[in-house]
Design a protein around this motif. Structure first.
Motif, PDB file in Angstrom:
ATOM      1  N   ARG A  45     -14.096 -24.116 -25.026  1.00  0.00           N
ATOM      2  CA  ARG A  45     -15.449 -24.434 -24.579  1.00  0.00           C
ATOM      3  C   ARG A  45     -15.746 -23.626 -23.317  1.00  0.00           C
ATOM      4  NH1 ARG A  45     -19.873 -27.393 -23.838  1.00  0.00           N
ATOM      5  NH2 ARG A  45     -20.430 -27.941 -21.697  1.00  0.00           N
ATOM      6  N   PHE A  46     -16.845 -22.897 -23.351  1.00  0.00           N
ATOM      7  CA  PHE A  46     -17.250 -22.094 -22.208  1.00  0.00           C
ATOM      8  C   PHE A  46     -18.419 -22.744 -21.496  1.00  0.00           C
ATOM      9  CE2 PHE A  46     -15.684 -18.232 -24.734  1.00  0.00           C
ATOM     10  CZ  PHE A  46     -14.479 -18.201 -24.066  1.00  0.00           C
ATOM     11  N   ASP A  47     -18.267 -22.951 -20.193  1.00  0.00           N
ATOM     12  CA  ASP A  47     -19.418 -23.130 -19.309  1.00  0.00           C
ATOM     13  C   ASP A  47     -19.590 -21.816 -18.574  1.00  0.00           C
ATOM     14  OD1 ASP A  47     -18.567 -26.544 -18.600  1.00  0.00           O
ATOM     15  OD2 ASP A  47     -20.181 -25.771 -19.882  1.00  0.00           O
ATOM     16  N   TYR A  48     -20.845 -21.474 -18.267  1.00  0.00           N
ATOM     17  CA  TYR A  48     -21.135 -20.185 -17.646  1.00  0.00           C
ATOM     18  C   TYR A  48     -21.863 -20.383 -16.326  1.00  0.00           C
ATOM     19  CZ  TYR A  48     -20.455 -18.676 -22.488  1.00  0.00           C
ATOM     20  OH  TYR A  48     -19.968 -18.474 -23.745  1.00  0.00           O
ATOM     21  N   VAL A  49     -21.596 -19.484 -15.377  1.00  0.00           N
ATOM     22  CA  VAL A  49     -22.367 -19.423 -14.138  1.00  0.00           C
ATOM     23  C   VAL A  49     -23.197 -18.148 -14.190  1.00  0.00           C
ATOM     24  CG1 VAL A  49     -22.282 -19.279 -11.630  1.00  0.00           C
ATOM     25  CG2 VAL A  49     -20.652 -20.722 -12.851  1.00  0.00           C
ATOM     26  N   VAL A 109     -25.623 -11.451 -13.594  1.00  0.00           N
ATOM     27  CA  VAL A 109     -24.177 -11.538 -13.825  1.00  0.00           C
ATOM     28  C   VAL A 109     -23.865 -12.881 -14.476  1.00  0.00           C
ATOM     29  CG1 VAL A 109     -21.886 -11.546 -12.777  1.00  0.00           C
ATOM     30  CG2 VAL A 109     -23.665 -10.029 -11.877  1.00  0.00           C
ATOM     31  N   VAL A 110     -23.130 -12.824 -15.578  1.00  0.00           N
ATOM     32  CA  VAL A 110     -22.730 -14.030 -16.307  1.00  0.00           C
ATOM     33  C   VAL A 110     -21.207 -14.137 -16.223  1.00  0.00           C
ATOM     34  CG1 VAL A 110     -22.831 -15.275 -18.494  1.00  0.00           C
ATOM     35  CG2 VAL A 110     -24.674 -13.681 -17.877  1.00  0.00           C
ATOM     36  N   LYS A 111     -20.716 -15.307 -15.775  1.00  0.00           N
ATOM     37  CA  LYS A 111     -19.277 -15.500 -15.592  1.00  0.00           C
ATOM     38  C   LYS A 111     -18.826 -16.769 -16.320  1.00  0.00           C
ATOM     39  CE  LYS A 111     -19.453 -13.559 -10.900  1.00  0.00           C
ATOM     40  NZ  LYS A 111     -19.288 -13.848  -9.443  1.00  0.00           N
ATOM     41  N   VAL A 112     -17.639 -16.707 -16.880  1.00  0.00           N
ATOM     42  CA  VAL A 112     -16.997 -17.923 -17.382  1.00  0.00           C
ATOM     43  C   VAL A 112     -16.629 -18.777 -16.173  1.00  0.00           C
ATOM     44  CG1 VAL A 112     -14.947 -18.832 -18.529  1.00  0.00           C
ATOM     45  CG2 VAL A 112     -16.152 -16.860 -19.480  1.00  0.00           C
ATOM     46  N   ASP A 113     -16.952 -20.077 -16.231  1.00  0.00           N
ATOM     47  CA  ASP A 113     -16.796 -20.923 -15.056  1.00  0.00           C
ATOM     48  C   ASP A 113     -15.345 -21.365 -14.849  1.00  0.00           C
ATOM     49  OD1 ASP A 113     -17.834 -24.216 -14.000  1.00  0.00           O
ATOM     50  OD2 ASP A 113     -17.698 -22.374 -12.834  1.00  0.00           O
TER      51      ASP A 113
END
Length: 695
Positions: free
Chosen positions: A116-120, A294-298
């Motif tokens: 499960r990915f949450d993104y920042v 910018v999209v990052k995996v949290d």
């Protein structure tokens, strides 16, 4: 001085520092001041007076120490405690979805199914990446990103930026904070207005202004320019750990670092895409420039398991905005001379603001492209900054086709615009100036000779080459090696130290590998890879000069047409004089080390494409050559195998179309050990196709 200060100066100084820090944070970070400038200035004046009377009370984190330090003599190089990685790009929804799929595929190989990915999601501010290093809560060093491994120490200038804390309460013994230095659009315009009123040159855009300011040697100049910083990451720490990127940002906010309030944590790819489009739509209304999101995996553990590929973390990507366009009038079509004599058209435009810069000139690529686009002087044209960097004319504006009074179609000039020699039309699409001594052609050759991919002479760039030519100091490549520091010091761009370093860099370039020298000579058809292959095969310049066209053509990656072209140029008297001159100056004219032996890859032809997880392109090439293999730049039926990493591009597609075997890095390692399984033998050997990794 107040009676309180007289009774306990140390306590009063500490109290003033706390008050000033608080009010600075409210003003520069929260943009919500509690007091007016007069109150702040009165507190600062009191602290200055107190520290003058009691110098022992001055601390490195005192607000009085932001400005006024002595200029530094040069910017010292510093190695980052942890590499400052770059970011891979996505320019469409499909590419962003493909990035997510690549992460899932990689984690599946790690044994993590359906993560499960949450993104920042953060704005990609168009500024200068900076690392701040704190020890025991006190700022001790600030440095630029540089090449990701080594940057420049710019602490003296970063201390002048009010939004950067000089002290961090409740900090671990070691703390690194990363962020982006930038200048707001309003501050940039005001700065340019002041400079114009003072008769000074104006800056091109906010990013250049911020980067130039940070690299000033005198901190007083930096203090006069309104810079700020958004912080986006906690780097190396000692005794501090976070389970998520979002948690680290909250920690930074709580310690008065300036973190963009519009950063969001989102739970799905669809929400990320919506947010990216929202940022794209509001780009023009922001008070500062951004060039993407910018999209990052949290999850920090997932970040660790994903790791990086080359210089890019797998767990982050930059959603890049479409290039910016504008419409303006095409005044005229002009022509430049390339290093091989080819004429290249460019557009002279009515000045127009495109993507943060004023554009007056733009490329038209070549005469075939010019004819296809059908743009003519007097037309309104669409100008694009490709990748937000190179301005180019892409087409006439839509209404132009309806005009009946358009100017004639522009044609290449009958005479060279630089040397007035009659031009010739070859078999290709280019019109050429045949004059080998043409100043325009010579300038292109000379600046290419010293460029990074060729002889890599630090301190000699395009502008310096122009100066040296105008001064009559350099006419042919060998002249660089006859320069001395005294001659350079007479030019505007050199002082004593820079002139000495340039001469040292020129001398050091004599030891460049023979393949680089062949590339630097400016032989049409010889790029970096071809130069290396020629050097590897013929070993010495004498052997190459004596080679027939057929022998040259038999070199990997060349073929009969280019082989004849290279042969003919090597027989030219001007080229032979250039080579003899360089040899007389001590430039390397033979391949170093023994010829390739009977290694595991003896006789094999290899093509590299994409980014490998653990090897740079140069490292992989060196190991293939050492194992007896050959590295070429293009895929053909003669290619034995293609080594493909992430983002392999069209070479992988061509290899699959031709049935050429494709290896990943593990397969390459097996080949280098002589353990590569042949197709169909069922043996192990790590020879899988990189395409299976989702690259």
């Amino acid at each position: 001085m107040s009676s309180a200060a007289a009774r306990d100066p140390a306590a009063r100084a500490a109290e003033l520092r706390r008050e000033l820090d608080h009010h600075g944070y409210r003003y520069y970070v929260l943009d919500d001041p509690e007091v007016g400038d007069d109150v702040y200035d009165a507190l600062l004046d009191e602290l200055r007076a107190l520290e003058r009377e009691h110098p022992e009370l001055v601390t490195p984190d005192s607000p009085t120490q932001r400005v006024g330090g002595a200029p530094v003599s040069n910017l010292e190089k510093v190695r980052h405690l942890q590499p400052m990685l770059s970011l891979a790009n996505a320019r469409s929804e499909e590419e962003l979805v493909a990035w997510v799929q690549r992460m899932r595929a990689h984690l599946a190989r790690e044994g993590i199914e359906d993560p499960r990915f949450d993104y920042v999601v953060e704005p990609k501010v168009d500024g200068l990446a900076i690392s701040l290093l704190y020890r025991d809560g006190v700022l001790v060093r600030g440095s630029t990103r540089g090449d990701g491994q080594i940057g420049e120490d710019v602490t003296h200038n970063l201390r002048t930026i009010p939004s950067i804390p000089l002290r961090v309460d409740d900090a671990p013994p070691l703390l690194e904070v990363r962020g982006e230095i930038y200048m707001s659009l309003a501050d940039f315009e005001a700065l340019n207005e002041r400079r114009a009123e003072q008769g000074l040159s104006t800056f091109m855009n906010p990013r250049n202004s911020a980067a130039g300011t940070i690299r000033q040697l005198d901190p007083r100049l930096a203090a006069e320019r309104p810079l700020s910083m958004w912080c986006y990451q906690v780097g190396v720490t000692d005794g501090l750990a976070f389970s998520s990127h979002w948690e680290s940002l909250e920690w930074l906010r709580a310690r008065r670092f300036r973190v963009n309030p519009d950063i969001r944590r989102l739970g799905s790819e669809q929400a990320v895409l919506r947010r990216c489009h929202e940022w794209q739509d509001r780009r023009g209304a922001l008070p500062f420039e951004i060039d993407g999101v910018v999209v990052k995996v949290d999850d920090v553990e997932l970040q660790r398991r994903l790791g990086s590929v080359g210089r890019d973390p797998r767990w982050a990507i930059a959603w890049k905005f479409p290039p910016t366009t504008a419409v303006t009038r095409l005044i005229d079509v002009m022509w430049n001379v390339g290093k091989f004599g080819t004429l290249h058209p460019f557009a002279q435009l009515e000045p127009v603001h495109v993507g943060g810069v004023t554009v007056k000139l733009a490329t038209l690529h070549n005469e075939e492209d010019l004819a296809r686009k059908d743009v003519r002087p007097g037309d309104d044209v669409i100008v694009l900054r490709a990748g937000d960097v190179i301005p180019q004319v892409i087409s006439p504006a839509p209404h132009v086709a309806e005009r009946r009074d358009r100017a004639p179609v522009p044609r290449p000039p009958a005479r060279c615009p630089i040397c007035d020699t009659p031009t010739v039309k070859g078999e290709g699409v280019f019109t050429k100036c045949p004059n080998m001594a043409c100043p325009g052609r010579r300038w292109q050759l000379l600046q290419s000779f010293v460029s990074r991919g060729a002889m890599d002479v630090d301190g000699i760039g395009e502008k310096q080459v122009s100066q040296l030519m105008e001064a009559g100091l350099v006419k042919v490549p060998g002249d660089f090696y006859r320069l001395d520091a005294e001659q350079l010091q007479r030019l505007d761009r050199y002082g004593e130290v820079s002139a000495r370093k340039a001469v040292e860099a020129i001398a050091a370039s004599k030891e460049r590998p023979f393949g680089r020298v062949l590339f630097a000579l400016g032989i049409e058809g010889v790029g970096a890879v071809t130069g290396r292959n020629l050097a590897q095969r013929f070993r010495t310049i004498d052997a190459l000069l004596e080679a027939t066209a057929a022998q040259i053509a038999d070199t990997p990656g060349i073929g009969p047409v280019v082989g004849q072209l290279i042969h003919d140029q090597l027989q030219d008297e001007h080229m032979r004089r250039v080579i003899a001159d360089l040899r007389a100056e001590g430039v390397r004219m033979e391949e170093e080390g023994p010829p390739p032996g009977d290694g595991p890859l003896n006789g094999r032809t290899v093509v590299l494409t994409g980014t490998l997880p653990n090897l740079t392109r140069e490292q992989a090439t060196a190991r293939i050559l050492a194992a007896g293999g050959r590295v070429t730049s293009s895929v053909s039926r003669r290619t034995d195998f293609v080594v493909a990493g992430d983002s392999p591009g069209t070479k992988l597609e061509k290899a699959e179309r031709l049935g050429v075997r494709v290896l990943d890095e593990e397969g390459l390692e097996a080949a280098l050990r002589g353990e590569l399984a042949e197709p169909g033998d069922g043996a192990a050997g790590g020879g899988g196709a990189a395409g299976g990794s989702g690259a």
